[in-house]
Design a protein around this motif. Sequence first.
Motif, PDB file in Angstrom:
ATOM      1  N   ALA A 280    -129.605  21.295  46.631  1.00 31.71           N
ATOM      2  CA  ALA A 280    -130.985  20.310  46.046  1.00 31.71           C
ATOM      3  C   ALA A 280    -130.745  19.036  46.102  1.00 31.71           C
ATOM      4  CB  ALA A 280    -131.101  20.528  44.284  1.00 31.71           C
ATOM      5  N   LEU A 281    -129.741  18.271  45.973  1.00 35.10           N
ATOM      6  CA  LEU A 281    -129.488  16.972  46.091  1.00 35.10           C
ATOM      7  C   LEU A 281    -129.366  16.694  47.573  1.00 35.10           C
ATOM      8  CD1 LEU A 281    -126.175  16.420  43.528  1.00 35.10           C
ATOM      9  CD2 LEU A 281    -128.798  15.621  43.416  1.00 35.10           C
ATOM     10  N   GLY A 282    -128.768  17.692  48.579  1.00 31.85           N
ATOM     11  CA  GLY A 282    -129.036  17.443  49.952  1.00 31.85           C
ATOM     12  C   GLY A 282    -130.302  17.450  50.626  1.00 31.85           C
ATOM     13  N   GLU A 283    -131.277  18.176  49.791  1.00 31.82           N
ATOM     14  CA  GLU A 283    -132.607  18.223  50.307  1.00 31.82           C
ATOM     15  C   GLU A 283    -133.466  17.165  49.729  1.00 31.82           C
ATOM     16  OE1 GLU A 283    -133.861  20.097  52.724  1.00 31.82           O
ATOM     17  OE2 GLU A 283    -132.040  21.210  53.165  1.00 31.82           O
ATOM     18  N   GLY A 284    -132.996  16.182  49.116  1.00 26.95           N
ATOM     19  CA  GLY A 284    -133.798  15.088  48.479  1.00 26.95           C
ATOM     20  C   GLY A 284    -134.060  14.857  47.147  1.00 26.95           C
ATOM     21  N   ALA A 285    -133.610  15.894  46.269  1.00 24.93           N
ATOM     22  CA  ALA A 285    -133.773  15.681  44.926  1.00 24.93           C
ATOM     23  C   ALA A 285    -132.720  14.356  44.336  1.00 24.93           C
ATOM     24  CB  ALA A 285    -133.267  17.105  43.972  1.00 24.93           C
ATOM     25  N   ASP A 286    -133.094  13.707  43.599  1.00 22.68           N
ATOM     26  CA  ASP A 286    -132.268  12.607  42.877  1.00 22.68           C
ATOM     27  C   ASP A 286    -131.325  12.922  41.672  1.00 22.68           C
ATOM     28  OD1 ASP A 286    -133.717  10.447  44.941  1.00 22.68           O
ATOM     29  OD2 ASP A 286    -135.447  11.337  43.903  1.00 22.68           O
ATOM     30  N   ASP A 287    -131.594  14.031  41.155  1.00 30.36           N
ATOM     31  CA  ASP A 287    -130.713  14.528  39.871  1.00 30.36           C
ATOM     32  C   ASP A 287    -130.887  16.089  39.872  1.00 30.36           C
ATOM     33  OD1 ASP A 287    -128.970  14.281  37.988  1.00 30.36           O
ATOM     34  OD2 ASP A 287    -129.821  12.766  36.796  1.00 30.36           O
ATOM     35  N   PHE A 288    -130.254  16.583  38.866  1.00 30.96           N
ATOM     36  CA  PHE A 288    -130.169  17.953  38.614  1.00 30.96           C
ATOM     37  C   PHE A 288    -129.498  18.249  37.093  1.00 30.96           C
ATOM     38  CE2 PHE A 288    -130.432  22.080  41.050  1.00 30.96           C
ATOM     39  CZ  PHE A 288    -129.657  22.930  40.009  1.00 30.96           C
ATOM     40  N   ILE A 289    -130.301  19.209  36.317  1.00 30.24           N
ATOM     41  CA  ILE A 289    -129.879  19.492  35.129  1.00 30.24           C
ATOM     42  C   ILE A 289    -130.121  20.931  35.110  1.00 30.24           C
ATOM     43  CG2 ILE A 289    -132.024  18.836  34.067  1.00 30.24           C
ATOM     44  CD1 ILE A 289    -130.231  17.722  31.719  1.00 30.24           C
ATOM     45  N   SER A 290    -129.296  21.584  34.237  1.00 30.20           N
ATOM     46  CA  SER A 290    -129.666  23.124  34.026  1.00 30.20           C
ATOM     47  C   SER A 290    -130.001  23.437  32.708  1.00 30.20           C
ATOM     48  CB  SER A 290    -128.180  23.787  34.277  1.00 30.20           C
ATOM     49  OG  SER A 290    -127.594  23.602  35.663  1.00 30.20           O
ATOM     50  N   LYS A 291    -130.588  24.662  32.505  1.00 32.41           N
ATOM     51  CA  LYS A 291    -131.208  24.934  31.200  1.00 32.41           C
ATOM     52  C   LYS A 291    -129.963  26.111  30.827  1.00 32.41           C
ATOM     53  CE  LYS A 291    -136.125  25.306  32.905  1.00 32.41           C
ATOM     54  NZ  LYS A 291    -137.070  26.136  32.993  1.00 32.41           N
ATOM     55  N   PRO A 292    -130.088  26.176  29.737  1.00 32.38           N
ATOM     56  CA  PRO A 292    -130.366  25.111  28.513  1.00 32.38           C
ATOM     57  C   PRO A 292    -129.491  23.829  28.634  1.00 32.38           C
ATOM     58  CG  PRO A 292    -128.701  26.601  27.353  1.00 32.38           C
ATOM     59  CD  PRO A 292    -129.005  27.129  29.107  1.00 32.38           C
ATOM     60  N   PHE A 293    -130.429  22.688  28.271  1.00 28.21           N
ATOM     61  CA  PHE A 293    -129.686  21.329  28.299  1.00 28.21           C
ATOM     62  C   PHE A 293    -129.545  20.655  27.031  1.00 28.21           C
ATOM     63  CE2 PHE A 293    -134.219  21.510  29.401  1.00 28.21           C
ATOM     64  CZ  PHE A 293    -134.894  20.872  28.410  1.00 28.21           C
ATOM     65  N   ILE A 294    -129.089  19.730  27.047  1.00 29.28           N
ATOM     66  CA  ILE A 294    -128.870  18.872  25.989  1.00 29.28           C
ATOM     67  C   ILE A 294    -129.967  17.901  25.923  1.00 29.28           C
ATOM     68  CG2 ILE A 294    -127.344  17.144  24.724  1.00 29.28           C
ATOM     69  CD1 ILE A 294    -124.874  18.467  25.925  1.00 29.28           C
ATOM     70  N   TYR A 295    -130.612  17.593  24.942  1.00 31.80           N
ATOM     71  CA  TYR A 295    -132.035  17.003  24.775  1.00 31.80           C
ATOM     72  C   TYR A 295    -131.383  15.656  24.978  1.00 31.80           C
ATOM     73  CZ  TYR A 295    -136.473  15.439  22.860  1.00 31.80           C
ATOM     74  OH  TYR A 295    -137.540  14.709  22.653  1.00 31.80           O
ATOM     75  N   GLU A 296    -130.556  15.031  24.519  1.00 33.10           N
ATOM     76  CA  GLU A 296    -130.120  13.658  24.718  1.00 33.10           C
ATOM     77  C   GLU A 296    -129.835  13.141  26.131  1.00 33.10           C
ATOM     78  OE1 GLU A 296    -129.713  14.280  20.399  1.00 33.10           O
ATOM     79  OE2 GLU A 296    -128.934  15.489  22.406  1.00 33.10           O
ATOM     80  N   GLU A 297    -129.032  14.237  26.753  1.00 29.71           N
ATOM     81  CA  GLU A 297    -128.735  14.199  28.179  1.00 29.71           C
ATOM     82  C   GLU A 297    -129.927  14.099  29.131  1.00 29.71           C
ATOM     83  OE1 GLU A 297    -126.295  16.297  31.875  1.00 29.71           O
ATOM     84  OE2 GLU A 297    -126.250  17.223  29.844  1.00 29.71           O
ATOM     85  N   LEU A 298    -130.822  14.966  28.741  1.00 33.06           N
ATOM     86  CA  LEU A 298    -132.286  14.920  29.628  1.00 33.06           C
ATOM     87  C   LEU A 298    -133.109  13.596  29.490  1.00 33.06           C
ATOM     88  CD1 LEU A 298    -134.312  16.376  31.527  1.00 33.06           C
ATOM     89  CD2 LEU A 298    -135.383  17.345  29.350  1.00 33.06           C
ATOM     90  N   GLN A 299    -132.887  13.091  28.305  1.00 27.61           N
ATOM     91  CA  GLN A 299    -133.717  11.755  27.944  1.00 27.61           C
ATOM     92  C   GLN A 299    -132.973  10.890  28.678  1.00 27.61           C
ATOM     93  OE1 GLN A 299    -134.013  10.765  23.645  1.00 27.61           O
ATOM     94  NE2 GLN A 299    -134.148   8.817  24.405  1.00 27.61           N
ATOM     95  N   ALA A 300    -131.816  10.773  28.869  1.00 25.92           N
ATOM     96  CA  ALA A 300    -130.895   9.559  29.467  1.00 25.92           C
ATOM     97  C   ALA A 300    -131.239   9.744  30.942  1.00 25.92           C
ATOM     98  CB  ALA A 300    -129.452   9.911  29.122  1.00 25.92           C
ATOM     99  N   ARG A 301    -131.010  10.927  31.378  1.00 30.37           N
ATOM    100  CA  ARG A 301    -131.422  11.216  32.807  1.00 30.37           C
ATOM    101  C   ARG A 301    -132.804  10.704  33.511  1.00 30.37           C
ATOM    102  NH1 ARG A 301    -127.712  14.774  35.714  1.00 30.37           N
ATOM    103  NH2 ARG A 301    -126.138  15.569  34.406  1.00 30.37           N
TER     104      ARG A 301
END
Length: 248
Positions: A104-125
């Motif tokens: 994903a990062l190699g194809e152009g995505a700038d960040d990546f997060i997996s489910k289930p995620f930590i709410y605060e981490e997603l907010q920070a990203r």
Amino acid sequence: MAEENQEHRAGISRVLIADLDPDYQVIFASLVAVLGETPVVVGSSEEAVERAREGDIDLAILDATMPSMDSLSVCQQIKGVYPGGFIPVLMIASEEVIRDKVRALGEGADDFISKPFIYEELQARIEALLRIRRLHDRLHRANKELQAMQEQLVKQERQSAVGQLAAAAAHQLGQPLSAILLNCFMLEQTEKTDPKFSEALGAIKADVSRMSDMIDRLRTARADSTASYVESAEMLDMETVASEGDEE
């Protein structure tokens, strides 16, 4: 759309949320709203691409598991909508798979997060990606302003060079032209057998030669070789040009 454009001008970012799961749509939209931004929610890959093409999207959050279209293809298409700009893309996957993250990062995505995620981490990203987007926009505007300033300076330099050339031509060519006109008048009033006829003709030839030499100097004159002219204006310094030509 008009209201969205007004929000964008007011500094409110629009975040595209593309997820098949209604529950996650609510979670993402609520988080974006808490951050003071505007969520734009769609439920398919096709809608995500279509909404991005409408413009004014500042961040895209894409579910990597949506059917119908490869998520990486969606990512590339969304980024392709902004060829001269930058739109960050955050990919969401169902589980932590290093291979998928690297792809994903190699194809152009700038960040990546997996489910289930930590709410605060997603907010920070999300906040971090929006900061990058805003910094990019500032840099883009600054570059456009700098380019406009450079174009204006080039225009002013060209206008200045034209003025200096015209002043030098008027100053240097005016005297021999006046002399030529005077000698032409004498030729009209003098018989060819009169010695003054030959003198006037020789003077004309000499002045024409001087003018030809001056024109050659004007062709090779540098814009930084200037001298004072009337009313604080500048003209090309023909004396400097002549001395440089002699040295060569």
